[in-house]
Motif scaffolding. Structure first.
Motif, mmCIF file in Angstrom:
data_model
loop_
_atom_site.group_PDB
_atom_site.id
_atom_site.type_symbol
_atom_site.label_atom_id
_atom_site.label_comp_id
_atom_site.label_asym_id
_atom_site.label_seq_id
_atom_site.Cartn_x
_atom_site.Cartn_y
_atom_site.Cartn_z
ATOM 1 N N PHE A 1 0.821 -1.215 0.000
ATOM 2 C CA PHE A 1 0.000 0.000 0.000
ATOM 3 C C PHE A 1 0.855 1.265 0.000
ATOM 4 C CE2 PHE A 1 -3.918 -2.154 2.124
ATOM 5 C CZ PHE A 1 -4.190 -2.798 0.933
ATOM 6 N N MET A 2 1.968 1.258 0.735
ATOM 7 C CA MET A 2 2.842 2.432 0.736
ATOM 8 C C MET A 2 3.454 2.659 -0.637
ATOM 9 S SD MET A 2 2.818 4.194 3.448
ATOM 10 C CE MET A 2 4.303 5.104 3.707
ATOM 11 N N ILE A 3 3.897 1.608 -1.298
ATOM 12 C CA ILE A 3 4.470 1.747 -2.638
ATOM 13 C C ILE A 3 3.428 2.283 -3.606
ATOM 14 C CG2 ILE A 3 5.358 0.439 -4.612
ATOM 15 C CD1 ILE A 3 6.819 -1.336 -2.514
ATOM 16 N N ILE A 4 2.212 1.758 -3.527
ATOM 17 C CA ILE A 4 1.144 2.224 -4.419
ATOM 18 C C ILE A 4 0.810 3.682 -4.146
ATOM 19 C CG2 ILE A 4 -1.313 1.979 -4.964
ATOM 20 C CD1 ILE A 4 -0.927 -1.050 -4.560
ATOM 21 N N LEU A 5 0.658 4.058 -2.886
ATOM 22 C CA LEU A 5 0.308 5.442 -2.556
ATOM 23 C C LEU A 5 1.432 6.417 -2.877
ATOM 24 C CD1 LEU A 5 -1.751 4.982 0.697
ATOM 25 C CD2 LEU A 5 -2.552 5.884 -1.459
ATOM 26 N N ILE A 6 2.666 6.018 -2.630
ATOM 27 C CA ILE A 6 3.793 6.887 -2.999
ATOM 28 C C ILE A 6 3.870 7.031 -4.514
ATOM 29 C CG2 ILE A 6 6.321 7.049 -3.034
ATOM 30 C CD1 ILE A 6 6.270 5.869 -0.187
ATOM 31 N N THR B 1 1.079 11.431 -10.139
ATOM 32 C CA THR B 1 -0.102 12.234 -10.442
ATOM 33 C C THR B 1 0.122 13.718 -10.184
ATOM 34 O OG1 THR B 1 -1.022 11.849 -8.249
ATOM 35 C CG2 THR B 1 -1.710 10.361 -10.028
ATOM 36 N N VAL B 2 1.327 14.099 -9.757
ATOM 37 C CA VAL B 2 1.622 15.521 -9.507
ATOM 38 C C VAL B 2 1.728 16.270 -10.818
ATOM 39 C CG1 VAL B 2 3.362 17.102 -8.589
ATOM 40 C CG2 VAL B 2 2.709 15.071 -7.304
ATOM 41 N N ALA B 3 2.276 15.635 -11.840
ATOM 42 C CA ALA B 3 2.534 16.317 -13.115
ATOM 43 C C ALA B 3 1.298 16.736 -13.811
ATOM 44 C CB ALA B 3 3.322 15.422 -14.039
#
Length: 132
Positions: free
Chosen positions: A119-124, A130-132
């Motif tokens: 979950f941490m890898i997916i959320l990171i 998705t910032v770009a």
């Protein structure tokens, strides 16, 4: 009293955010105290599992936009306990609740650790890409 409570809340938030911290603290602290690595490892697993469960539930809720995380984890743990208890009853004729609880708690430690990492890898990855 309010300032003390804020510090306690901040410390718990830090420990819950990074559940590997209580694992390391208990493993090395208790291990140095009793000089038995196996007992220290088992106690570290038991203590940090509560933090892993809460953290994975929060990550699940954030990832899937739901409020089912903690309830889902508890449901799976109860179902697993029922299955292990049933197997124990069929084999021995009685159920040792303490052993069943300990087995579920320790198995959930490994599952929660794996889910925490995934979950941490997916959320990171979601935040970074998705910032770009």
């Amino acid at each position: 009293m309010g300032a003390l409570w804020d510090k306690i809340e901040w410390l718990y938030s830090l420990i819950a955010l990074i559940p590997i911290l209580p694992f390391a603290i208990v493993l090395f602290g208790y291990g140095a105290y009793i000089q038995n690595r196996k007992k220290a490892l088992l106690l570290a697993m038991d203590v940090s599992n509560a933090f892993f469960i809460l953290c994975v539930a929060a990550l699940f809720n954030m990832l899937f936009d739901s409020n089912f995380g903690l309830y889902g984890i508890l449901l799976v743990m109860i179902l697993g306990g029922g299955l292990i208890g049933n197997a124990q009853f069929r084999k021995r004729g009685n159920v040792d609740v303490k052993r069943v609880f300990r087995a579920i708690w320790r198995m959930s430690f490994f599952a929660m650790t794996a889910l925490y990492l995934v979950f941490m890898i997916i959320l990171i990855g979601r935040v970074v890409f998705t910032v770009a």
